[in-house]
Write a protein that holds these residues in place. Structure first.
Motif, PDB file in Angstrom:
ATOM      1  N   ALA A 172       0.828  -1.192   0.000  1.00 51.81           N
ATOM      2  CA  ALA A 172       0.000   0.000   0.000  1.00 51.81           C
ATOM      3  C   ALA A 172       0.872   1.255   0.000  1.00 51.81           C
ATOM      4  O   ALA A 172       1.971   1.260   0.547  1.00 51.81           O
ATOM      5  CB  ALA A 172      -0.913   0.001   1.221  1.00 51.81           C
ATOM      6  N   TYR A 173       0.360   2.303  -0.609  1.00 51.42           N
ATOM      7  CA  TYR A 173       1.064   3.581  -0.702  1.00 51.42           C
ATOM      8  C   TYR A 173       0.408   4.641   0.181  1.00 51.42           C
ATOM      9  O   TYR A 173      -0.801   4.605   0.430  1.00 51.42           O
ATOM     10  CB  TYR A 173       1.072   4.073  -2.147  1.00 51.42           C
ATOM     11  CG  TYR A 173       2.109   3.401  -3.016  1.00 51.42           C
ATOM     12  CD1 TYR A 173       3.355   3.971  -3.207  1.00 51.42           C
ATOM     13  CD2 TYR A 173       1.840   2.186  -3.636  1.00 51.42           C
ATOM     14  CE1 TYR A 173       4.324   3.348  -4.005  1.00 51.42           C
ATOM     15  CE2 TYR A 173       2.801   1.562  -4.439  1.00 51.42           C
ATOM     16  CZ  TYR A 173       4.037   2.159  -4.611  1.00 51.42           C
ATOM     17  OH  TYR A 173       4.982   1.539  -5.383  1.00 51.42           O
ATOM     18  N   ALA A 184       2.136  -1.259   9.825  1.00 45.66           N
ATOM     19  CA  ALA A 184       0.864  -0.546   9.871  1.00 45.66           C
ATOM     20  C   ALA A 184      -0.253  -1.373   9.238  1.00 45.66           C
ATOM     21  O   ALA A 184      -0.020  -2.196   8.347  1.00 45.66           O
ATOM     22  CB  ALA A 184       0.992   0.792   9.145  1.00 45.66           C
ATOM     23  N   ALA A 185      -1.461  -1.139   9.712  1.00 45.19           N
ATOM     24  CA  ALA A 185      -2.624  -1.838   9.164  1.00 45.19           C
ATOM     25  C   ALA A 185      -2.785  -1.500   7.679  1.00 45.19           C
ATOM     26  O   ALA A 185      -2.680  -0.334   7.287  1.00 45.19           O
ATOM     27  CB  ALA A 185      -3.877  -1.443   9.934  1.00 45.19           C
ATOM     28  N   VAL A 208      -1.584   5.025  -8.809  1.00 46.65           N
ATOM     29  CA  VAL A 208      -2.084   4.002  -7.905  1.00 46.65           C
ATOM     30  C   VAL A 208      -2.902   4.674  -6.807  1.00 46.65           C
ATOM     31  O   VAL A 208      -2.660   5.841  -6.465  1.00 46.65           O
ATOM     32  CB  VAL A 208      -0.908   3.196  -7.294  1.00 46.65           C
ATOM     33  CG1 VAL A 208      -0.059   4.064  -6.383  1.00 46.65           C
ATOM     34  CG2 VAL A 208      -1.389   1.962  -6.586  1.00 46.65           C
ATOM     35  N   ALA A 209      -3.885   3.966  -6.275  1.00 48.16           N
ATOM     36  CA  ALA A 209      -4.695   4.504  -5.182  1.00 48.16           C
ATOM     37  C   ALA A 209      -3.957   4.313  -3.869  1.00 48.16           C
ATOM     38  O   ALA A 209      -3.512   3.205  -3.545  1.00 48.16           O
ATOM     39  CB  ALA A 209      -6.049   3.808  -5.132  1.00 48.16           C
ATOM     40  N   ALA A 210      -3.804   5.391  -3.106  1.00 53.79           N
ATOM     41  CA  ALA A 210      -3.157   5.320  -1.804  1.00 53.79           C
ATOM     42  C   ALA A 210      -4.098   4.680  -0.789  1.00 53.79           C
ATOM     43  O   ALA A 210      -5.298   4.495  -1.042  1.00 53.79           O
ATOM     44  CB  ALA A 210      -2.752   6.711  -1.342  1.00 53.79           C
ATOM     45  N   LEU A 211      -3.559   4.365   0.385  1.00 51.74           N
ATOM     46  CA  LEU A 211      -4.355   3.708   1.414  1.00 51.74           C
ATOM     47  C   LEU A 211      -5.546   4.547   1.835  1.00 51.74           C
ATOM     48  O   LEU A 211      -6.611   4.012   2.162  1.00 51.74           O
ATOM     49  CB  LEU A 211      -3.463   3.408   2.631  1.00 51.74           C
ATOM     50  CG  LEU A 211      -4.070   2.538   3.743  1.00 51.74           C
ATOM     51  CD1 LEU A 211      -4.473   1.162   3.198  1.00 51.74           C
ATOM     52  CD2 LEU A 211      -3.066   2.369   4.884  1.00 51.74           C
ATOM     53  N   ASP A 212      -5.393   5.887   1.801  1.00 51.95           N
ATOM     54  CA  ASP A 212      -6.500   6.772   2.196  1.00 51.95           C
ATOM     55  C   ASP A 212      -7.403   7.133   1.029  1.00 51.95           C
ATOM     56  O   ASP A 212      -8.311   7.956   1.162  1.00 51.95           O
ATOM     57  CB  ASP A 212      -5.950   8.038   2.859  1.00 51.95           C
ATOM     58  CG  ASP A 212      -5.173   8.924   1.886  1.00 51.95           C
ATOM     59  OD1 ASP A 212      -5.006   8.526   0.711  1.00 51.95           O
ATOM     60  OD2 ASP A 212      -4.743  10.021   2.298  1.00 51.95           O
ATOM     61  N   GLY A 213      -7.170   6.507  -0.129  1.00 51.39           N
ATOM     62  CA  GLY A 213      -8.008   6.749  -1.293  1.00 51.39           C
ATOM     63  C   GLY A 213      -7.473   7.787  -2.257  1.00 51.39           C
ATOM     64  O   GLY A 213      -8.013   7.942  -3.360  1.00 51.39           O
ATOM     65  N   ALA A 214      -6.435   8.513  -1.872  1.00 46.95           N
ATOM     66  CA  ALA A 214      -5.850   9.522  -2.756  1.00 46.95           C
ATOM     67  C   ALA A 214      -5.249   8.860  -3.990  1.00 46.95           C
ATOM     68  O   ALA A 214      -4.782   7.723  -3.939  1.00 46.95           O
ATOM     69  CB  ALA A 214      -4.785  10.319  -2.012  1.00 46.95           C
ATOM     70  N   ASP A 215      -5.254   9.583  -5.094  1.00 48.00           N
ATOM     71  CA  ASP A 215      -4.694   9.083  -6.343  1.00 48.00           C
ATOM     72  C   ASP A 215      -3.288   9.652  -6.484  1.00 48.00           C
ATOM     73  O   ASP A 215      -3.121  10.877  -6.550  1.00 48.00           O
ATOM     74  CB  ASP A 215      -5.573   9.517  -7.515  1.00 48.00           C
ATOM     75  CG  ASP A 215      -5.256   8.757  -8.786  1.00 48.00           C
ATOM     76  OD1 ASP A 215      -5.149   7.526  -8.740  1.00 48.00           O
ATOM     77  OD2 ASP A 215      -5.103   9.416  -9.841  1.00 48.00           O
TER      78      ASP A 215
END
Length: 254
Positions: A172-173, A184-185, A208-215
């Motif tokens: 995850a990013y 981290a989770a 790519v989509a980051a863990l918080d939904g950011a692009d």
């Protein structure tokens, strides 16, 4: 690299003695580049020789997966190594692996730091320069794999080495474009369909989509598939099949 072609790399040879972690034989039928452990975080002489022989037989490019000297911590513990010492240890690891690569009819053609060294060199100018110096000391203009926009790739370019940006299919990013810390989770992406979809999007669009939904932008010429995750070989095959089905050519980076 965005567009229609991407390299697939995996961390291989991550065993020691009777202990084996990675499914080297199966992964080598999928990947185009093999990051081979050089004995500091994992790997031993017999393992390095075996993986180099298999990689050469499969036509897979061989890379030195160099690390801090940390067998007990699998190279994932933070360490403070003086730059001159680190440069010598990087060169030592490359040289050790290259003996077996050449004996197999191939050669070491790139270098990728592992674990704590990878992350430290990404933002520490001194450690990044030491890695580049170690590559130079080993001889030849070997390519260096690292995070896009990192100090590691900047140091490599400044040393006259090819700098190759790398993305991760199963990590995850953050919104800043870095990797979410392993502890981290949500740091690891485990659902195969999601890993495939992320890989295809990264290869075709560089995003790519980051863990918080950011692009976020992750423009990479090589895509890493971790060899130490459960079912890694089967997942790697699904990723390659998914990329090729989407019209992405899977080939070693130029």
């Amino acid at each position: 690299m965005t567009g229609t072609s991407i390299d697939l790399n995996a961390d291989l040879g991550e065993g020691f003695g009777r202990w084996r972690l990675t499914d080297d034989e199966r992964l080598l039928t999928v990947v185009t580049s093999a990051n081979v452990a050089c004995g500091f975080h994992a790997g031993d002489a017999a393992t390095m020789r075996s993986v180099c022989e298999m990689a050469a037989a499969c036509g897979v490019r061989i890379g030195a997966h160099v690390a801090y000297r940390d067998l007990a911590g699998f190279g994932r513990r933070a360490m403070d190594v003086p730059p001159a010492e680190l440069a010598a240890e990087v060169a030592y690891q490359i040289g050790a692996l290259d003996v077996f690569a050449r004996a197999a009819g191939s050669r070491v053609s790139y270098v990728k730091p592992h674990g704590a060294l990878y992350h430290r060199a990404a933002h520490d100018a001194g450690q990044a320069a030491a890695v580049a110096a170690g590559v130079r000391l080993a001889g030849g203009a070997l390519a260096v794999l690292g995070p896009p926009g990192s100090l590691l790739l900047s140091a490599a370019a400044e040393a006259g080495l090819p700098a190759v940006a790398e993305g991760f299919a199963d990590r995850a990013y953050t919104a800043a474009g870095g990797l979410v810390p392993r502890g981290a989770a949500g740091a690891l992406v485990a659902e195969p369909a999601e890993v495939v979809a992320r890989s295809v999007r990264l290869a075709r669009t560089g995003r790519v989509a980051a863990l918080d939904g950011a692009d976020v932008a992750v423009r990479a010429a090589s895509l890493c598939l971790h060899g130490d995750t459960p079912g890694a070989a089967a997942l790697a095959r699904r990723v390659r099949d998914g990329l090729e089905a989407a019209g992405v050519r899977v080939a070693a980076f130029a």
